[in-house]
Motif scaffolding. Structure first.
Motif, PDB file in Angstrom:
ATOM      1  N   GLY A  94       0.786  -1.229   0.000  1.00  0.00           N
ATOM      2  CA  GLY A  94       0.000   0.000   0.000  1.00  0.00           C
ATOM      3  C   GLY A  94       0.814   1.272   0.000  1.00  0.00           C
ATOM      4  O   GLY A  94       0.629   2.147  -0.826  1.00  0.00           O
ATOM      5  N   TRP A  95       1.739   1.401   0.909  1.00  0.00           N
ATOM      6  CA  TRP A  95       2.495   2.650   1.008  1.00  0.00           C
ATOM      7  C   TRP A  95       3.753   2.413   1.827  1.00  0.00           C
ATOM      8  O   TRP A  95       3.884   1.432   2.542  1.00  0.00           O
ATOM      9  N   GLU A  96       4.704   3.378   1.706  1.00  0.00           N
ATOM     10  CA  GLU A  96       5.921   3.306   2.501  1.00  0.00           C
ATOM     11  C   GLU A  96       5.701   4.023   3.832  1.00  0.00           C
ATOM     12  O   GLU A  96       4.988   5.020   3.902  1.00  0.00           O
ATOM     13  N   CYS A  97       6.326   3.500   4.857  1.00  0.00           N
ATOM     14  CA  CYS A  97       6.265   4.112   6.179  1.00  0.00           C
ATOM     15  C   CYS A  97       7.703   4.322   6.639  1.00  0.00           C
ATOM     16  O   CYS A  97       8.416   3.353   6.917  1.00  0.00           O
ATOM     17  N   ASN A  98       8.109   5.568   6.690  1.00  0.00           N
ATOM     18  CA  ASN A  98       9.515   5.906   6.832  1.00  0.00           C
ATOM     19  C   ASN A  98       9.856   6.469   8.208  1.00  0.00           C
ATOM     20  O   ASN A  98       8.958   6.849   8.964  1.00  0.00           O
ATOM     21  N   GLY A  99      11.143   6.572   8.473  1.00  0.00           N
ATOM     22  CA  GLY A  99      11.560   7.271   9.677  1.00  0.00           C
ATOM     23  C   GLY A  99      11.231   8.748   9.565  1.00  0.00           C
ATOM     24  O   GLY A  99      10.516   9.316  10.391  1.00  0.00           O
ATOM     25  N   LEU A 100      11.732   9.385   8.517  1.00  0.00           N
ATOM     26  CA  LEU A 100      11.460  10.791   8.214  1.00  0.00           C
ATOM     27  C   LEU A 100      11.078  10.875   6.749  1.00  0.00           C
ATOM     28  O   LEU A 100      11.839  10.424   5.886  1.00  0.00           O
ATOM     29  N   VAL A 101       9.904  11.440   6.445  1.00  0.00           N
ATOM     30  CA  VAL A 101       9.497  11.608   5.058  1.00  0.00           C
ATOM     31  C   VAL A 101       9.245  13.080   4.770  1.00  0.00           C
ATOM     32  O   VAL A 101       8.531  13.768   5.505  1.00  0.00           O
ATOM     33  N   MET A 102       9.888  13.560   3.700  1.00  0.00           N
ATOM     34  CA  MET A 102       9.682  14.911   3.206  1.00  0.00           C
ATOM     35  C   MET A 102       8.612  14.795   2.128  1.00  0.00           C
ATOM     36  O   MET A 102       8.887  14.391   0.999  1.00  0.00           O
ATOM     37  N   ALA A 103       7.373  15.119   2.489  1.00  0.00           N
ATOM     38  CA  ALA A 103       6.240  14.712   1.670  1.00  0.00           C
ATOM     39  C   ALA A 103       6.008  15.597   0.454  1.00  0.00           C
ATOM     40  O   ALA A 103       5.800  15.087  -0.647  1.00  0.00           O
ATOM     41  N   TYR A 104       6.002  16.913   0.623  1.00  0.00           N
ATOM     42  CA  TYR A 104       5.721  17.767  -0.524  1.00  0.00           C
ATOM     43  C   TYR A 104       6.102  19.195  -0.201  1.00  0.00           C
ATOM     44  O   TYR A 104       6.363  19.555   0.955  1.00  0.00           O
ATOM     45  N   GLY A 105       6.148  20.040  -1.232  1.00  0.00           N
ATOM     46  CA  GLY A 105       6.464  21.437  -1.040  1.00  0.00           C
ATOM     47  C   GLY A 105       7.936  21.663  -0.746  1.00  0.00           C
ATOM     48  O   GLY A 105       8.797  20.834  -1.050  1.00  0.00           O
ATOM     49  N   LYS A 106       8.227  22.799  -0.123  1.00  0.00           N
ATOM     50  CA  LYS A 106       9.604  23.210   0.140  1.00  0.00           C
ATOM     51  C   LYS A 106       9.969  23.029   1.603  1.00  0.00           C
ATOM     52  O   LYS A 106      10.688  23.847   2.193  1.00  0.00           O
ATOM     53  N   VAL A 131       9.342  12.446  -1.258  1.00  0.00           N
ATOM     54  CA  VAL A 131       8.334  11.983  -2.213  1.00  0.00           C
ATOM     55  C   VAL A 131       8.745  12.476  -3.600  1.00  0.00           C
ATOM     56  O   VAL A 131       8.421  13.579  -4.036  1.00  0.00           O
ATOM     57  N   ARG A 132       9.541  11.624  -4.235  1.00  0.00           N
ATOM     58  CA  ARG A 132      10.047  11.855  -5.588  1.00  0.00           C
ATOM     59  C   ARG A 132       9.972  10.537  -6.349  1.00  0.00           C
ATOM     60  O   ARG A 132      10.051   9.455  -5.767  1.00  0.00           O
ATOM     61  N   LYS A 133       9.861  10.634  -7.653  1.00  0.00           N
ATOM     62  CA  LYS A 133       9.780   9.417  -8.462  1.00  0.00           C
ATOM     63  C   LYS A 133      11.011   8.547  -8.305  1.00  0.00           C
ATOM     64  O   LYS A 133      10.923   7.317  -8.350  1.00  0.00           O
ATOM     65  N   GLN A 134      12.168   9.160  -8.131  1.00  0.00           N
ATOM     66  CA  GLN A 134      13.387   8.369  -7.993  1.00  0.00           C
ATOM     67  C   GLN A 134      13.376   7.535  -6.711  1.00  0.00           C
ATOM     68  O   GLN A 134      14.134   6.575  -6.587  1.00  0.00           O
ATOM     69  N   CYS A 135      12.496   7.909  -5.769  1.00  0.00           N
ATOM     70  CA  CYS A 135      12.367   7.153  -4.523  1.00  0.00           C
ATOM     71  C   CYS A 135      11.170   6.199  -4.582  1.00  0.00           C
ATOM     72  O   CYS A 135      10.674   5.760  -3.545  1.00  0.00           O
ATOM     73  N   TRP A 136      10.683   5.935  -5.807  1.00  0.00           N
ATOM     74  CA  TRP A 136       9.612   4.983  -6.077  1.00  0.00           C
ATOM     75  C   TRP A 136       8.235   5.460  -5.592  1.00  0.00           C
ATOM     76  O   TRP A 136       7.377   4.682  -5.266  1.00  0.00           O
ATOM     77  N   TYR A 137       8.070   6.793  -5.576  1.00  0.00           N
ATOM     78  CA  TYR A 137       6.735   7.360  -5.433  1.00  0.00           C
ATOM     79  C   TYR A 137       6.206   7.680  -6.835  1.00  0.00           C
ATOM     80  O   TYR A 137       6.960   7.670  -7.814  1.00  0.00           O
ATOM     81  N   ASP A 168       6.598  13.788  -8.120  1.00  0.00           N
ATOM     82  CA  ASP A 168       7.731  14.599  -7.682  1.00  0.00           C
ATOM     83  C   ASP A 168       7.177  15.777  -6.885  1.00  0.00           C
ATOM     84  O   ASP A 168       7.150  16.916  -7.356  1.00  0.00           O
ATOM     85  N   TYR A 169       6.713  15.499  -5.691  1.00  0.00           N
ATOM     86  CA  TYR A 169       6.044  16.535  -4.900  1.00  0.00           C
ATOM     87  C   TYR A 169       6.998  17.361  -4.046  1.00  0.00           C
ATOM     88  O   TYR A 169       6.690  18.485  -3.691  1.00  0.00           O
TER      89      TYR A 169
END
Length: 304
Positions: free
Chosen positions: A212-224, A245-251, A254-255
């Motif tokens: 379903g989704w990744e659950c991370n230690g620290l996630v930078m989800a979107y914006g700046k 949350v970038r395509k290169q990280c398998w999301y 590129d938010y």
């Protein structure tokens, strides 16, 4: 992959005695030199009632004990416990943060010290009744500024700490562990500084181990959003230790366009043993950072 939009012994006896004595006298050992208590709240009394009745800048001290309560803070104040092993706030309202720090019409600055914040229920499927709130340990938003020190945030159904809007937070000498989804989640223009703290074992919900989704230690989800890390241990989380949350990280998007800054001496072993779900095998550690090395196990850090 689904992005959750908008949120994504003798010595011991002596220590306990000192903590209780210190609260009774209006301070705790690790808070020496800080302002005295304006009011002390004892178990059985309402923290929210004390907050609502307090003036701006008040120091609300909690005795040793457990409160089964969810609280909302909309004014500048200090919430001080007797220590993270002594004072516990255990949330009881489903799909709602245990501690919600929310700016309304004016800027606020909140300090949270010496507490254990646990028990927010909900988030088992990654979706709550209100996606903006959800079952977080601590939610900080608007333009609120918060300092969390000498505290533990664990066992909450969704994220340990979530920031969005232009919220700012400093986390020090604290542990964020065993939360259902992410340890720490940032979006919008939020900024966080994490120092001398541990982010460990987050992503306990069943969906974190499935597809379903990744659950991370620290996630930078979107914006700046911006995170600054110094002397932080990020270990044993279900997904990435640190991810954007970038395509290169398998999301799928590129938010994220912000920044993660590693300060001080950088040790590769400070971010390790993540990807406990095994879903990131073969993904490497993409991005411009010290963990992007062939010898580092997959799934530790993925950043632009």
């Amino acid at each position: 992959m689904t992005l959750r939009v908008w949120r994504y012994g003798l010595a011991a006896s002596v220590a306990v005695a000192l903590a209780l004595l210190s609260v009774a006298s209006g301070s705790v050992p690790w808070a020496q030199g800080q302002p005295d208590c304006t009011v002390t709240v004892k178990p059985g009394e309402s923290i929210q009632k004390a907050i609502d009745g307090a003036k701006e800048g008040a120091v609300i001290c909690l005795s040793a004990g457990t409160w089964q309560e969810n609280i909302k803070i909309t004014k500048s104040l200090t919430l001080r416990g007797a220590g993270q092993e002594q004072t516990v706030i255990d949330g009881v309202r489903r799909d709602y943060p245990v501690v919600w720090i929310w700016q309304t019409t004016q800027a606020i600055s909140v300090k949270v010290e010496g507490l254990r914040i646990i028990g927010a229920e909900g988030g088992e499927t990654g979706w709550c009744a209100d996606l903006l709130i959800c079952a977080h340990g601590v939610l900080i938003h608007g333009s609120a500024q918060a300092t969390i020190s000498s505290s533990t945030i664990s066992g909450n159904g969704s994220d340990g700490i979530e920031l969005w809007g232009s919220a700012q937070a400093t986390i020090s000498s604290s542990t964020i562990s065993g939360n259902g989804d992410d340890g720490i989640w940032l979006g919008d223009l939020a900024k966080i500084t994490i120092q001398e703290s541990t982010v460990q074992g987050n992503g306990t919900n069943p969906g974190c181990k499935g597809s379903g989704w990744e659950c991370n230690g620290l996630v930078m989800a979107y914006g700046k959003a911006v995170a600054q890390l110094r002397d932080v241990q990020i270990q044993g989380n279900a997904g990435w230790g640190v991810a954007a949350v970038r395509k290169q990280c398998w999301y799928d998007w590129d938010y994220f366009t912000g920044e993660v800054i590693f300060q001080g001496e950088i040790k590769l072993e400070s971010i390790r043993e993540n990807n406990q779900s095994g879903k990131l095998k073969g993904k490497g550690n993409l991005g411009d950072h010290p963990w992007n090395r062939p010898e580092v196990p997959d799934g530790q850090v993925c950043l632009p």
